[in-house]
Design a protein around this motif. Structure first.
Motif, PDB file in Angstrom:
ATOM      1  N   GLN A   1      49.296  77.745  21.422  1.00 19.92           N
ATOM      2  CA  GLN A   1      47.860  77.226  21.400  1.00 19.92           C
ATOM      3  C   GLN A   1      47.917  75.599  21.535  1.00 19.92           C
TER       4      GLN A   1
ATOM      5  N   ASP B   1      42.189  69.915  19.994  1.00 17.60           N
ATOM      6  CA  ASP B   1      40.706  69.850  19.425  1.00 17.60           C
ATOM      7  C   ASP B   1      41.110  69.369  17.904  1.00 17.60           C
TER       8      ASP B   1
ATOM      9  N   ALA C   1      39.704  67.717  15.551  1.00 20.19           N
ATOM     10  CA  ALA C   1      38.726  68.083  14.544  1.00 20.19           C
ATOM     11  C   ALA C   1      38.650  69.532  13.990  1.00 20.19           C
ATOM     12  N   ALA C   2      39.039  70.496  14.866  1.00 12.60           N
ATOM     13  CA  ALA C   2      39.284  71.895  14.623  1.00 12.60           C
ATOM     14  C   ALA C   2      40.649  72.120  13.793  1.00 12.60           C
ATOM     15  N   ASP C   3      41.478  71.302  14.360  1.00 13.09           N
ATOM     16  CA  ASP C   3      42.914  71.322  13.699  1.00 13.09           C
ATOM     17  C   ASP C   3      42.799  70.709  12.536  1.00 13.09           C
TER      18      ASP C   3
ATOM     19  N   ALA D   1      40.155  70.676  10.285  1.00  4.87           N
ATOM     20  CA  ALA D   1      39.423  71.616   9.421  1.00  4.87           C
ATOM     21  C   ALA D   1      40.257  72.886   9.084  1.00  4.87           C
ATOM     22  N   ALA D   2      41.030  73.415  10.263  1.00  5.57           N
ATOM     23  CA  ALA D   2      42.025  74.300   9.708  1.00  5.57           C
ATOM     24  C   ALA D   2      42.888  73.939   8.724  1.00  5.57           C
TER      25      ALA D   2
ATOM     26  N   GLU E   1      41.667  73.971   5.223  1.00  3.48           N
ATOM     27  CA  GLU E   1      41.409  75.332   4.876  1.00  3.48           C
ATOM     28  C   GLU E   1      42.615  75.795   4.240  1.00  3.48           C
TER      29      GLU E   1
ATOM     30  N   GLN F   1      52.256  73.463  13.366  1.00  8.03           N
ATOM     31  CA  GLN F   1      51.309  74.687  14.028  1.00  8.03           C
ATOM     32  C   GLN F   1      52.162  75.649  14.498  1.00  8.03           C
TER      33      GLN F   1
END
Length: 159
Positions: free
Chosen positions: A23, A29, A31-33, A35-36, A39, A139
């Motif tokens: 990926q 992304d 912002a998505a990273d 957020a992940a 989490e 990641q």
């Protein structure tokens, strides 16, 4: 000190260049990273607070290359880090309740990020502990994991 800085810069550059996540080559992304990554930390906190050290360790890279730097110096490897946590926090009461604050998540490159923050353990019987941390995350196979953890602890206030 200079040697430590060179090692850390080398680690960050290596992590950015050597991601094994398919990926990571897709459109980034941040912002998505971020957020992940948050989490991952939320999941770790929940596991810690229910007394589940193996669950807490799921947020770490299951590799002999994981490094945890604490008061006693560096520890290498996922299994040794788990063993140290279990030794230092043998019961849920010794573990206390974990809280992270002041989190600054920075995506450095596709597949590489760092988090700076503050940790606090509320332990009514044993006394609270707190300090700061710097995490380097990778990641791997689409999952964010802590590859390096440098955590310090403040000395308890004198009474």
């Amino acid at each position: 000190m200079l040697q430590t800085k060179k090692w850390f810069v080398g680690l960050l550059l290596g992590l950015a260049a050597c991601t094994s996540s398919p990926q990571a080559s897709l459109k980034p992304d941040p912002a998505a990273d971020a957020a992940a990554i948050r989490e991952v930390l939320t999941t770790q906190t929940a596991a810690w607070n229910r007394g589940d050290i193996p669950g807490f360790m799921e947020g770490y890279w299951k590799s002999d290359s994981l490094v945890f730097i604490g008061r006693s110096g560096p520890t290498y490897g996922w299994q040794q880090t788990l063993t140290n946590y279990q030794k230092n926090y043998p019961t849920p009461a010794a573990m206390g309740q974990l809280d992270f604050s002041g989190l600054r998540v920075s995506v450095l490159a596709p597949g590489a990020a760092q988090v700076i923050g503050r940790w606090h353990l509320a332990r009514p019987a044993a006394g609270d502990l707190q300090g700061y941390f710097l995490l380097v995350l990778r990641q791997i196979d689409g999952k964010w994991v802590v590859a390096a953890d440098h955590t310090n602890s403040e000395l308890p206030a004198k009474k």
